[in-house]
Design a protein around this motif. Structure first.
Motif, PDB file in Angstrom:
ATOM      1  N   PHE A 179       0.523 -25.807  23.816  1.00  0.00           N
ATOM      2  CA  PHE A 179       0.401 -25.156  25.125  1.00  0.00           C
ATOM      3  C   PHE A 179      -0.523 -23.940  25.045  1.00  0.00           C
ATOM      4  O   PHE A 179      -0.567 -23.216  24.060  1.00  0.00           O
ATOM      5  N   GLU A 180      -1.290 -23.762  26.116  1.00  0.00           N
ATOM      6  CA  GLU A 180      -2.218 -22.647  26.246  1.00  0.00           C
ATOM      7  C   GLU A 180      -2.129 -22.088  27.658  1.00  0.00           C
ATOM      8  O   GLU A 180      -1.918 -22.831  28.615  1.00  0.00           O
ATOM      9  N   VAL A 181      -2.304 -20.768  27.757  1.00  0.00           N
ATOM     10  CA  VAL A 181      -2.448 -20.122  29.057  1.00  0.00           C
ATOM     11  C   VAL A 181      -3.914 -19.740  29.190  1.00  0.00           C
ATOM     12  O   VAL A 181      -4.448 -19.007  28.353  1.00  0.00           O
ATOM     13  N   LYS A 182      -4.560 -20.264  30.213  1.00  0.00           N
ATOM     14  CA  LYS A 182      -6.000 -20.019  30.381  1.00  0.00           C
ATOM     15  C   LYS A 182      -6.256 -19.314  31.699  1.00  0.00           C
ATOM     16  O   LYS A 182      -5.533 -19.502  32.667  1.00  0.00           O
ATOM     17  N   PHE A 183      -7.300 -18.507  31.696  1.00  0.00           N
ATOM     18  CA  PHE A 183      -7.775 -17.833  32.901  1.00  0.00           C
ATOM     19  C   PHE A 183      -9.196 -18.361  33.134  1.00  0.00           C
ATOM     20  O   PHE A 183     -10.166 -17.754  32.697  1.00  0.00           O
ATOM     21  N   LEU A 184      -9.281 -19.491  33.782  1.00  0.00           N
ATOM     22  CA  LEU A 184     -10.532 -20.239  33.850  1.00  0.00           C
ATOM     23  C   LEU A 184     -11.604 -19.562  34.686  1.00  0.00           C
ATOM     24  O   LEU A 184     -12.793 -19.630  34.353  1.00  0.00           O
ATOM     25  N   VAL A 185     -11.197 -18.924  35.786  1.00  0.00           N
ATOM     26  CA  VAL A 185     -12.177 -18.363  36.719  1.00  0.00           C
ATOM     27  C   VAL A 185     -11.955 -16.876  36.957  1.00  0.00           C
ATOM     28  O   VAL A 185     -12.893 -16.082  36.889  1.00  0.00           O
ATOM     29  N   GLU A 186     -10.711 -16.489  37.217  1.00  0.00           N
ATOM     30  CA  GLU A 186     -10.388 -15.091  37.513  1.00  0.00           C
ATOM     31  C   GLU A 186      -9.459 -14.535  36.433  1.00  0.00           C
ATOM     32  O   GLU A 186      -8.549 -15.232  35.969  1.00  0.00           O
ATOM     33  N   ASN A 187      -9.662 -13.302  36.070  1.00  0.00           N
ATOM     34  CA  ASN A 187      -8.948 -12.695  34.942  1.00  0.00           C
ATOM     35  C   ASN A 187      -7.443 -12.584  35.159  1.00  0.00           C
ATOM     36  O   ASN A 187      -6.693 -12.465  34.192  1.00  0.00           O
ATOM     37  N   GLU A 188      -6.990 -12.609  36.397  1.00  0.00           N
ATOM     38  CA  GLU A 188      -5.567 -12.431  36.674  1.00  0.00           C
ATOM     39  C   GLU A 188      -4.935 -13.677  37.281  1.00  0.00           C
ATOM     40  O   GLU A 188      -3.820 -13.624  37.784  1.00  0.00           O
ATOM     41  N   ILE A 189      -5.640 -14.801  37.233  1.00  0.00           N
ATOM     42  CA  ILE A 189      -5.128 -16.049  37.802  1.00  0.00           C
ATOM     43  C   ILE A 189      -4.973 -17.068  36.670  1.00  0.00           C
ATOM     44  O   ILE A 189      -5.961 -17.682  36.242  1.00  0.00           O
ATOM     45  N   PRO A 190      -3.747 -17.254  36.163  1.00  0.00           N
ATOM     46  CA  PRO A 190      -3.549 -18.129  35.003  1.00  0.00           C
ATOM     47  C   PRO A 190      -3.390 -19.602  35.383  1.00  0.00           C
ATOM     48  O   PRO A 190      -3.099 -19.948  36.536  1.00  0.00           O
ATOM     49  N   SER A 191      -3.584 -20.442  34.409  1.00  0.00           N
ATOM     50  CA  SER A 191      -3.191 -21.846  34.499  1.00  0.00           C
ATOM     51  C   SER A 191      -2.585 -22.217  33.151  1.00  0.00           C
ATOM     52  O   SER A 191      -2.960 -21.655  32.120  1.00  0.00           O
ATOM     53  N   ILE A 192      -1.641 -23.144  33.160  1.00  0.00           N
ATOM     54  CA  ILE A 192      -0.962 -23.560  31.929  1.00  0.00           C
ATOM     55  C   ILE A 192      -1.426 -24.969  31.576  1.00  0.00           C
ATOM     56  O   ILE A 192      -1.384 -25.880  32.408  1.00  0.00           O
ATOM     57  N   HIS A 193      -1.866 -25.133  30.326  1.00  0.00           N
ATOM     58  CA  HIS A 193      -2.329 -26.423  29.830  1.00  0.00           C
ATOM     59  C   HIS A 193      -1.438 -26.784  28.644  1.00  0.00           C
ATOM     60  O   HIS A 193      -1.387 -26.041  27.652  1.00  0.00           O
ATOM     61  N   THR A 194      -0.758 -27.912  28.724  1.00  0.00           N
ATOM     62  CA  THR A 194       0.155 -28.279  27.646  1.00  0.00           C
ATOM     63  C   THR A 194       0.353 -29.787  27.596  1.00  0.00           C
ATOM     64  O   THR A 194       0.143 -30.488  28.599  1.00  0.00           O
ATOM     65  N   LYS A 195       0.731 -30.261  26.440  1.00  0.00           N
ATOM     66  CA  LYS A 195       1.144 -31.656  26.306  1.00  0.00           C
ATOM     67  C   LYS A 195       2.670 -31.715  26.362  1.00  0.00           C
ATOM     68  O   LYS A 195       3.343 -30.792  25.912  1.00  0.00           O
ATOM     69  N   LEU A 198       7.255 -37.631  26.245  1.00  0.00           N
ATOM     70  CA  LEU A 198       8.287 -38.400  26.938  1.00  0.00           C
ATOM     71  C   LEU A 198       9.323 -38.901  25.924  1.00  0.00           C
ATOM     72  O   LEU A 198       9.028 -39.004  24.726  1.00  0.00           O
ATOM     73  N   PRO A 199      10.525 -39.232  26.375  1.00  0.00           N
ATOM     74  CA  PRO A 199      11.549 -39.744  25.441  1.00  0.00           C
ATOM     75  C   PRO A 199      11.097 -40.968  24.651  1.00  0.00           C
ATOM     76  O   PRO A 199      11.565 -41.192  23.530  1.00  0.00           O
ATOM     77  N   CYS A 200      10.174 -41.764  25.225  1.00  0.00           N
ATOM     78  CA  CYS A 200       9.680 -42.952  24.528  1.00  0.00           C
ATOM     79  C   CYS A 200       8.676 -42.600  23.433  1.00  0.00           C
ATOM     80  O   CYS A 200       8.227 -43.460  22.672  1.00  0.00           O
ATOM     81  N   GLY A 201       8.282 -41.296  23.373  1.00  0.00           N
ATOM     82  CA  GLY A 201       7.333 -40.851  22.368  1.00  0.00           C
ATOM     83  C   GLY A 201       5.916 -40.689  22.869  1.00  0.00           C
ATOM     84  O   GLY A 201       5.060 -40.137  22.160  1.00  0.00           O
ATOM     85  N   GLN A 202       5.644 -41.163  24.085  1.00  0.00           N
ATOM     86  CA  GLN A 202       4.298 -41.054  24.652  1.00  0.00           C
ATOM     87  C   GLN A 202       3.989 -39.607  25.019  1.00  0.00           C
ATOM     88  O   GLN A 202       4.762 -38.942  25.691  1.00  0.00           O
ATOM     89  N   LYS A 203       2.820 -39.125  24.578  1.00  0.00           N
ATOM     90  CA  LYS A 203       2.384 -37.780  24.955  1.00  0.00           C
ATOM     91  C   LYS A 203       1.608 -37.853  26.273  1.00  0.00           C
ATOM     92  O   LYS A 203       0.870 -38.808  26.519  1.00  0.00           O
ATOM     93  N   ILE A 204       1.798 -36.838  27.111  1.00  0.00           N
ATOM     94  CA  ILE A 204       1.037 -36.723  28.343  1.00  0.00           C
ATOM     95  C   ILE A 204       0.474 -35.311  28.443  1.00  0.00           C
ATOM     96  O   ILE A 204       0.998 -34.379  27.813  1.00  0.00           O
ATOM     97  N   GLN A 205      -0.580 -35.151  29.215  1.00  0.00           N
ATOM     98  CA  GLN A 205      -1.205 -33.849  29.396  1.00  0.00           C
ATOM     99  C   GLN A 205      -0.815 -33.275  30.754  1.00  0.00           C
ATOM    100  O   GLN A 205      -0.955 -33.936  31.779  1.00  0.00           O
ATOM    101  N   LEU A 206      -0.320 -32.031  30.748  1.00  0.00           N
ATOM    102  CA  LEU A 206       0.040 -31.335  31.979  1.00  0.00           C
ATOM    103  C   LEU A 206      -0.915 -30.176  32.225  1.00  0.00           C
ATOM    104  O   LEU A 206      -1.210 -29.402  31.309  1.00  0.00           O
ATOM    105  N   TYR A 207      -1.383 -30.063  33.458  1.00  0.00           N
ATOM    106  CA  TYR A 207      -2.144 -28.898  33.895  1.00  0.00           C
ATOM    107  C   TYR A 207      -1.404 -28.285  35.086  1.00  0.00           C
ATOM    108  O   TYR A 207      -1.169 -28.965  36.089  1.00  0.00           O
ATOM    109  N   CYS A 208      -1.030 -27.016  34.950  1.00  0.00           N
ATOM    110  CA  CYS A 208      -0.304 -26.316  36.006  1.00  0.00           C
ATOM    111  C   CYS A 208      -1.223 -25.257  36.606  1.00  0.00           C
ATOM    112  O   CYS A 208      -1.725 -24.388  35.876  1.00  0.00           O
ATOM    113  N   VAL A 209      -1.434 -25.321  37.921  1.00  0.00           N
ATOM    114  CA  VAL A 209      -2.446 -24.461  38.537  1.00  0.00           C
ATOM    115  C   VAL A 209      -1.923 -23.779  39.803  1.00  0.00           C
ATOM    116  O   VAL A 209      -1.015 -24.280  40.465  1.00  0.00           O
TER     117      VAL A 209
END
Length: 354
Positions: A179-195, A198-209
């Motif tokens: 997981f990473e917290v990124k400030f892609l455009v504005e210095n005070e506006i975060p987004s969360i990027h993480t994998k 799932l219980p089956c073992g499959q990894k997925i990518q989440l972007y929270c904006v």
């Protein structure tokens, strides 16, 4: 009666103009804000159309026929814009058939409204819905303390509390990796990027904006919002894992920016073919727009989608349950941007921000 006719004609011309203004591809808020109330404009234009027909019956005049024709054309245009989000349209994201619980992920994204103090009601909301992943937006240090008990049920979390109404709290029952917290455009506006795993073992990518909206008191232009969404779109397109983007986009589902985001990212909108699911404003029925979203790649199918109680906020939380299926990507069409749209996206990403 003559005065009323003039008023109706003037209002008709005004709402036709309000429908055309968003066609101007200008980032200034005065152009972008008129994208929001398309359904409301549709209802008002239908009402005005019947009023004009009434006046035509009483006293047919050339000007009335012209206004009636323009209104009818505008009604058709507005209906075309919102049609994909009605039950009459084809569903973009297919519904899952057989249920495979270990391949499912239930997501809740909710803008709590930072100054809302009904934390217990909001927690009750979460416990009742029982999502696997919870994203809470507009969360400051007070909300971080108030929701700390969620860690008992949600052992994985990424917390970015802020006092500027752009804080984020992410809680998950599923393991979060890289997981990473990124400030892609504005210095005070975060987004969360993480994998997430799932219980089956499959990894997925989440972007929270949660980009800033184009409104005078926050940001007079949509430049920053559009740029952040399109940067996320690029990341989603390039990611080899199944992708989910969730959050308060501060943009309606039918806007040209959100449409461009979906085409560039290749992500599907579970709203399409199912309804508006308007999440804002919770306290004003006629001023509600779909601002809170969950988008996913073609690797998923839909299990459930609904709105939850506002619990004191000005937003209704969105609840979306998805099921990962290996064959789903072969059964669903991925949105694609044409050359002009790709060029427009590149121009927006290169624009200088304030």
């Amino acid at each position: 009666m003559a005065e009323l006719k003039v008023v109706v004609e003037a209002l008709s011309c005004l709402f036709i103009l309000m429908s055309l203004i968003p066609l101007v591809r200008n980032d200034y808020w005065a152009f972008r804000v008129f994208e929001y109330p398309r359904f409301q404009k549709l209802l008002i234009c239908i009402t005005l159309f019947f009023c004009i027909l009434f006046f035509i019956v009483i006293s047919p005049e050339t000007s009335l026929y012209i206004v009636a024709g323009l209104l009818f054309a505008n009604i058709c245009y507005l209906f075309y814009q919102v049609y994909p989000f009605t039950g009459l349209s084809n569903k973009e994201l297919k519904r899952a058939g057989e249920n495979f619980p270990e391949q499912c992920i239930a997501l809740m994204t909710g803008n709590v409204f930072q100054y809302n103090k009904q934390s217990q009601a909001y927690l009750t909301n979460i416990y009742r819905a029982d999502p696997d992943v919870v994203l809470l937006l507009e969360t400051d240090s007070w909300w971080e303390r108030e929701t700390a008990e969620l860690e008992k049920c949600y052992p994985y979390h990424v917390k970015v509390p802020q006092e500027n109404t752009y804080g984020m709290l992410l809680y998950s029952k599923y393991e979060l990796l890289d997981f990473e917290v990124k400030f892609l455009v504005e210095n005070e506006i975060p987004s969360i990027h993480t994998k997430a795993v799932l219980p089956c073992g499959q990894k997925i990518q989440l972007y929270c904006v949660h980009p800033t909206p184009p409104v005078p008191q926050e940001n007079p232009r949509s430049t920053e919002r559009d740029k952040e969404l399109l940067l996320i779109a690029d990341k989603a397109k390039d990611n080899e894992l199944p992708v989910i983007v969730m959050g308060d986009l501060n943009d309606v589902a039918w806007s040209y920016t959100t449409s461009l985001f979906c085409k560039v990212s290749g992500l599907l909108d579970p709203r399409k073919g199912r309804g508006f699911f308007n999440t804002f404003h919770a306290q004003h029925i006629f001023l509600r727009f779909p601002l809170d979203h969950v988008f996913c790649s073609t690797d998923f199918k839909l299990v459930d989608i609904t709105k939850l109680d506002a619990a004191g906020s000005d937003h209704f939380p969105m609840y979306v349950k998805l099921q990962y299926e290996k064959v789903a990507s072969h059964e669903q069409k991925e949105p694609e941007a044409d050359e002009d749209e790709k060029k427009l996206a590149e121009e927006k990403k290169l624009k200088k921000t304030a």
